[in-house]
Design a protein around this motif. Sequence first.
Motif, PDB file in Angstrom:
ATOM      1  N   SER A   1      44.337   8.082  46.081  1.00  0.00           N
ATOM      2  CA  SER A   1      44.332   8.575  47.447  1.00  0.00           C
ATOM      3  C   SER A   1      44.115  10.080  47.428  1.00  0.00           C
ATOM      4  O   SER A   1      44.384  10.744  46.440  1.00  0.00           O
ATOM      5  N   ILE A   2      43.639  10.595  48.550  1.00  0.00           N
ATOM      6  CA  ILE A   2      43.343  12.028  48.670  1.00  0.00           C
ATOM      7  C   ILE A   2      44.096  12.576  49.871  1.00  0.00           C
ATOM      8  O   ILE A   2      44.085  11.982  50.942  1.00  0.00           O
ATOM      9  N   ASN A   3      44.773  13.701  49.678  1.00  0.00           N
ATOM     10  CA  ASN A   3      45.442  14.357  50.804  1.00  0.00           C
ATOM     11  C   ASN A   3      45.207  15.856  50.730  1.00  0.00           C
ATOM     12  O   ASN A   3      44.573  16.360  49.796  1.00  0.00           O
ATOM     13  N   SER A   4      45.718  16.575  51.711  1.00  0.00           N
ATOM     14  CA  SER A   4      45.469  18.017  51.783  1.00  0.00           C
ATOM     15  C   SER A   4      46.109  18.756  50.610  1.00  0.00           C
ATOM     16  O   SER A   4      45.588  19.790  50.165  1.00  0.00           O
ATOM     17  N   LYS A   5      47.223  18.233  50.083  1.00  0.00           N
ATOM     18  CA  LYS A   5      47.879  18.880  48.946  1.00  0.00           C
ATOM     19  C   LYS A   5      46.947  18.866  47.720  1.00  0.00           C
ATOM     20  O   LYS A   5      46.833  19.854  46.991  1.00  0.00           O
ATOM     21  N   LEU A   6      46.290  17.735  47.490  1.00  0.00           N
ATOM     22  CA  LEU A   6      45.352  17.640  46.367  1.00  0.00           C
ATOM     23  C   LEU A   6      44.177  18.595  46.566  1.00  0.00           C
ATOM     24  O   LEU A   6      43.779  19.313  45.640  1.00  0.00           O
ATOM     25  N   THR A   8      44.057  21.314  48.320  1.00  0.00           N
ATOM     26  CA  THR A   8      44.527  22.691  48.156  1.00  0.00           C
ATOM     27  C   THR A   8      44.660  23.041  46.680  1.00  0.00           C
ATOM     28  O   THR A   8      44.265  24.132  46.242  1.00  0.00           O
ATOM     29  N   PHE A   9      45.174  22.091  45.900  1.00  0.00           N
ATOM     30  CA  PHE A   9      45.357  22.322  44.466  1.00  0.00           C
ATOM     31  C   PHE A   9      44.018  22.522  43.754  1.00  0.00           C
ATOM     32  O   PHE A   9      43.839  23.488  43.011  1.00  0.00           O
ATOM     33  N   ILE A  10      43.051  21.612  43.991  1.00  0.00           N
ATOM     34  CA  ILE A  10      41.790  21.738  43.263  1.00  0.00           C
ATOM     35  C   ILE A  10      40.991  22.949  43.748  1.00  0.00           C
ATOM     36  O   ILE A  10      40.235  23.547  42.983  1.00  0.00           O
ATOM     37  N   PRO A  32      35.110  24.317  47.451  1.00  0.00           N
ATOM     38  CA  PRO A  32      36.175  25.291  47.703  1.00  0.00           C
ATOM     39  C   PRO A  32      35.645  26.670  48.084  1.00  0.00           C
ATOM     40  O   PRO A  32      34.465  26.978  47.846  1.00  0.00           O
ATOM     41  N   LYS A  33      36.504  27.454  48.664  1.00  0.00           N
ATOM     42  CA  LYS A  33      36.162  28.827  49.015  1.00  0.00           C
ATOM     43  C   LYS A  33      35.658  29.559  47.780  1.00  0.00           C
ATOM     44  O   LYS A  33      36.261  29.497  46.712  1.00  0.00           O
ATOM     45  N   GLU A  34      34.532  30.252  47.926  1.00  0.00           N
ATOM     46  CA  GLU A  34      33.944  30.939  46.781  1.00  0.00           C
ATOM     47  C   GLU A  34      34.747  32.181  46.426  1.00  0.00           C
ATOM     48  O   GLU A  34      35.137  32.965  47.289  1.00  0.00           O
ATOM     49  N   THR A  35      34.985  32.355  45.135  1.00  0.00           N
ATOM     50  CA  THR A  35      35.687  33.540  44.654  1.00  0.00           C
ATOM     51  C   THR A  35      34.740  34.482  43.914  1.00  0.00           C
ATOM     52  O   THR A  35      35.006  35.666  43.795  1.00  0.00           O
TER      53      THR A  35
END
Length: 246
Positions: A1-6, A8-10, A32-35
């Motif tokens: 399953s996929i949730n917002s916590k996962l 956010t982590f990746i 993800p947001k580019e760094t």
Amino acid sequence: SINSKLLTFIAKQGIIMHFFNYYGYYTGTFYPKETLVSGSLLVNQVEHYVDKEKRIFLAKAFVSSTIINHVRILEHYRKHSKEVSETMDKLEALIPNLSGCNTIQETMSIEGNAWNLYYNSYGEIIRGDFSFESRTRRPPSNEINCLISFLNSLLYTTTLSEIYHTQLNPTISYLHEPFERRFSLALDMSEMFKPLIVQRAMLKLVNKMEIKEHHFRKDVKGCMLNEEGRKIVLKEFDDRLKLTVE
């Protein structure tokens, strides 16, 4: 399953997540947001797209690299087939023609001719029970087309993941037009690696009979890999990415 916590982590770990639907089609990417950002590199990327000479220089480089890698694949079969040898000569003859291209359309036309020549050699290089008449997509019409489409999707997503770890903007491309809703630079760059990764993986799976007819589903429109078949293809793709080529 996929949730917002996962997610956010990746995202914190700089990991891209790619999604494929039930039939194995690529459907999208969690990006993800580019760094790694660089304003000067972005300006240069745009300049190389806007400047006709710079753009077509890069486009020709992508196509010539692709053709060279076609020839590298066919070299393995040259001794056993006069037709393959003739195809290699025709492919190599396309490279000088690139210098006469003045537009992206002309450059992509040569790329299309190269792929057609390469696909026409399948009758000489593919062994086993599977047949191939022409390249079909969405949906692939047979087992060979199915393998190519699935492996191409894997290569596209892998290339996109690698671009993410650079300062390059994945939406600005040179051979393919940078349309909305796609990372077209990944299309440009993955093109060169299709012969070396996708085609070699497909030929190994088919010619060594590691993938067989029961690994496909034909109860849907077209031809799709089943779960067991996808695992076999994913393992071969992953193993090929781990190879070191000198």
